[in-house]
Scaffold this motif. Sequence first.
Motif, PDB file in Angstrom:
ATOM      1  N   ASN A   9      29.322 -13.412 -56.190  1.00 35.15           N
ATOM      2  CA  ASN A   9      29.258 -14.311 -56.291  1.00 35.15           C
ATOM      3  C   ASN A   9      30.975 -15.226 -57.847  1.00 35.15           C
ATOM      4  O   ASN A   9      31.399 -15.949 -58.045  1.00 35.15           O
ATOM      5  CB  ASN A   9      28.738 -15.910 -56.605  1.00 35.15           C
ATOM      6  N   PHE A  10      29.779 -14.014 -58.799  1.00 36.06           N
ATOM      7  CA  PHE A  10      30.722 -14.212 -60.349  1.00 36.06           C
ATOM      8  C   PHE A  10      31.009 -15.690 -60.393  1.00 36.06           C
ATOM      9  O   PHE A  10      31.793 -15.851 -61.308  1.00 36.06           O
ATOM     10  CB  PHE A  10      31.935 -13.187 -59.958  1.00 36.06           C
ATOM     11  N   CYS A  11      29.835 -16.068 -61.150  1.00 36.44           N
ATOM     12  CA  CYS A  11      29.974 -17.615 -61.530  1.00 36.44           C
ATOM     13  C   CYS A  11      30.241 -17.602 -63.176  1.00 36.44           C
ATOM     14  O   CYS A  11      29.429 -16.534 -63.258  1.00 36.44           O
ATOM     15  CB  CYS A  11      28.270 -17.959 -61.333  1.00 36.44           C
ATOM     16  N   TYR A  39      29.383 -18.192 -65.852  1.00 31.07           N
ATOM     17  CA  TYR A  39      28.162 -18.184 -66.974  1.00 31.07           C
ATOM     18  C   TYR A  39      27.311 -17.158 -66.993  1.00 31.07           C
ATOM     19  O   TYR A  39      26.921 -17.023 -67.702  1.00 31.07           O
ATOM     20  CB  TYR A  39      27.573 -19.409 -67.389  1.00 31.07           C
ATOM     21  N   CYS A  40      27.375 -16.451 -65.487  1.00 33.80           N
ATOM     22  CA  CYS A  40      26.215 -15.286 -65.078  1.00 33.80           C
ATOM     23  C   CYS A  40      26.274 -13.803 -64.717  1.00 33.80           C
ATOM     24  O   CYS A  40      27.681 -13.270 -64.535  1.00 33.80           O
ATOM     25  CB  CYS A  40      26.406 -15.464 -63.620  1.00 33.80           C
ATOM     26  N   HIS A  88      22.143 -19.661 -52.156  1.00 34.65           N
ATOM     27  CA  HIS A  88      23.133 -20.706 -52.716  1.00 34.65           C
ATOM     28  C   HIS A  88      23.500 -21.653 -51.645  1.00 34.65           C
ATOM     29  O   HIS A  88      23.619 -21.729 -50.584  1.00 34.65           O
ATOM     30  CB  HIS A  88      24.150 -19.549 -52.908  1.00 34.65           C
ATOM     31  N   VAL A 108      24.685 -11.309 -63.667  1.00 29.43           N
ATOM     32  CA  VAL A 108      23.999 -10.933 -62.378  1.00 29.43           C
ATOM     33  C   VAL A 108      25.233  -9.601 -62.568  1.00 29.43           C
ATOM     34  O   VAL A 108      24.454  -9.195 -62.017  1.00 29.43           O
ATOM     35  CB  VAL A 108      23.299 -12.359 -62.173  1.00 29.43           C
ATOM     36  N   PRO A 109      26.124 -10.245 -61.642  1.00 26.34           N
ATOM     37  CA  PRO A 109      26.970  -9.223 -60.692  1.00 26.34           C
ATOM     38  C   PRO A 109      27.739  -8.249 -61.522  1.00 26.34           C
ATOM     39  O   PRO A 109      27.817  -7.166 -60.632  1.00 26.34           O
ATOM     40  CB  PRO A 109      28.208 -10.471 -60.267  1.00 26.34           C
ATOM     41  N   CYS A 133      25.040  -9.437 -56.378  1.00 25.38           N
ATOM     42  CA  CYS A 133      25.560 -10.597 -56.161  1.00 25.38           C
ATOM     43  C   CYS A 133      26.806 -10.594 -56.429  1.00 25.38           C
ATOM     44  O   CYS A 133      27.764  -9.916 -57.503  1.00 25.38           O
ATOM     45  CB  CYS A 133      25.037 -11.786 -57.163  1.00 25.38           C
ATOM     46  N   GLN A 180      18.891 -11.626 -54.729  1.00 22.28           N
ATOM     47  CA  GLN A 180      20.075 -13.233 -55.821  1.00 22.28           C
ATOM     48  C   GLN A 180      20.181 -14.178 -54.903  1.00 22.28           C
ATOM     49  O   GLN A 180      20.897 -15.197 -55.344  1.00 22.28           O
ATOM     50  CB  GLN A 180      21.483 -12.141 -56.472  1.00 22.28           C
ATOM     51  N   ASN A 181      20.796 -13.381 -53.592  1.00 18.17           N
ATOM     52  CA  ASN A 181      21.234 -14.846 -52.737  1.00 18.17           C
ATOM     53  C   ASN A 181      21.176 -14.748 -51.401  1.00 18.17           C
ATOM     54  O   ASN A 181      21.960 -14.388 -50.726  1.00 18.17           O
ATOM     55  CB  ASN A 181      22.966 -14.092 -52.754  1.00 18.17           C
ATOM     56  N   ARG A 230      31.796 -22.256 -58.991  1.00 18.91           N
ATOM     57  CA  ARG A 230      29.773 -22.295 -57.663  1.00 18.91           C
ATOM     58  C   ARG A 230      30.560 -23.011 -56.445  1.00 18.91           C
ATOM     59  O   ARG A 230      29.210 -22.132 -55.600  1.00 18.91           O
ATOM     60  CB  ARG A 230      28.848 -23.497 -58.382  1.00 18.91           C
TER      61      ARG A 230
HETATM   62  S1  SF4 Z   1      24.280 -17.696 -61.104  1.00 19.54           S
HETATM   63 FE1  SF4 Z   1      23.604 -17.171 -58.824  1.00 19.54          FE
HETATM   64  S2  SF4 Z   1      25.044 -16.894 -57.673  1.00 19.54           S
HETATM   65 FE2  SF4 Z   1      26.089 -17.062 -59.202  1.00 19.54          FE
HETATM   66  S3  SF4 Z   1      26.564 -14.843 -59.776  1.00 19.54           S
HETATM   67 FE3  SF4 Z   1      24.744 -15.515 -61.263  1.00 19.54          FE
HETATM   68  S4  SF4 Z   1      23.377 -14.295 -59.064  1.00 19.54           S
HETATM   69 FE4  SF4 Z   1      24.961 -14.689 -58.680  1.00 19.54          FE
END
Ligand code: SF4
Length: 462
Positions: free
Chosen positions: A185-187, A189-190, A262, A192-193, A183, A227-228, A301
């Motif tokens: 996007n680097f939201c 709070y996340c 997304h 995952v990236p 991913c 993820q997207n 977001r």
């Molecule tokens: S919430 Fe989803 S879109 Fe946002 S950084 Fe995490 S995986 Fe990526």
Amino acid sequence: MAVTKVSDEEIKSQYDYMNKIRSFNQGGKYFIFTLGCKLNEADSETMSGMLETMGFSKAESFDDAKIVIFNTCSIRENAEEKVFGKIGELKNIKDKNDMIICFAGCMSQEEHVIQKIKKSYSLIDIVFGTHNIYKFPELLYKKMVEKQNKVLDVLDIDGTIYEGLPVKRESTSQASVIIMNGCNNFCSYCIVPYVRGRERSRQPEEIIKEIEGLAKEGCKEVLLLGQNVNSYNPRDGYNFANLLSDIDKIDGINIIKFTSPHPKDFKDDVISVISKSKKISRVIHLPLQSGSTNILKAMNRGYTKEQYLELARKIKAKIPDALFTTDIIVGFPGETEEDFEETLDVVRKMNYEQVFMFIYSVRHGTRAEKMPNHIPEDVKSERFGRLKTLCDGMTEIGMNKYVGTVQKVLVEGESKTNKDVLTARTTSNKIVNFEGPKDLIGKEVEVKIVSQHVWFLKGELV
Ligand code: SF4
């Protein structure tokens, strides 16, 4: 960012390791403890495929396993305690089973976790990450044959793509198929990236070949994973809408689902493909996270409250029978009572089919961790309670509308709580339990809905 495609030679050498281990394997058993999302579950099916190719068979529990893999998740705060707690419990049976304990998944990509394993978890024999699952046979060989003490191999790179590994799926009628990983996007709070790397898409030819193979084996439903998913982009001129319409043409596949899209990347061409398809599910997961434009900005977001509602209106205009599900985080740093009211307002307007609700929890290494105005736990829980009450009420109304109708369902298997009852899913993803012969498993049948029980419907075979 260059996508690292793992070479065919590298994959072939992993098959060589699988065959070497198989040649002396005395029929040991394996157990995979999977935490987290559908992507982790799909990765576990690849790990199962490799282990079965090495001659291991699935164990029902840790107790009679020779190989144990913890496929970990970094999203939930208590995920870490849960995993290390479980590993600690294996101390007694490890020696008895001459067990090899492997640590994999998103937590392996976190430096503080690796330091914790090196310092205090001698029970763990092998550590590998989300970018080199394909290397597991070689790492197992190093442990089992070369007798290396601790095998630790985690790649700190942007990501890999690999094709051609064996996959052992849980079901024959439904299959999860990874179309992309990572991913960008680097939201705020996340995590995952940071643990899944940059976005990289599999080539459509590989995905279509895989799904055609699944259809030949009797698969009826595919779930496309990423993820997207709607930023799927294998090459110029080919995107998610193209992939959906190509999969729509595959005979034998009757239901196509995808997660997670997304909202900011949900383009008109995807809406149009869905509207023309009889196979693509009408249940669209549209993660909102917050209804407040201020909080959405702090979350990075990439859309506002109005843009989100406008997108839903556009989808409904083209796909009148569309149903929405969503994810909502309660108590993000800086969230005021007014911000929270905005979230409740969107929930009322969207009339969601289902809401996955989460209380904000700090993830080490994310931007939100350093943000001011973290919300006290009691305030977060109180807001979570209000959101849950609203959603449960809406869910009950939603479930009531199914009573008395006849639904086409895909029979998934025996009910977990009653072996004489079958469990199935409607095309709108509702769970339906009904009595019927076991040979209906994997088939599509019609069921009359006689009652609703909040999270599932009760039916009678038509
Ligand atoms: S919430 Fe989803 S879109 Fe946002 S950084 Fe995490 S995986 Fe990526």
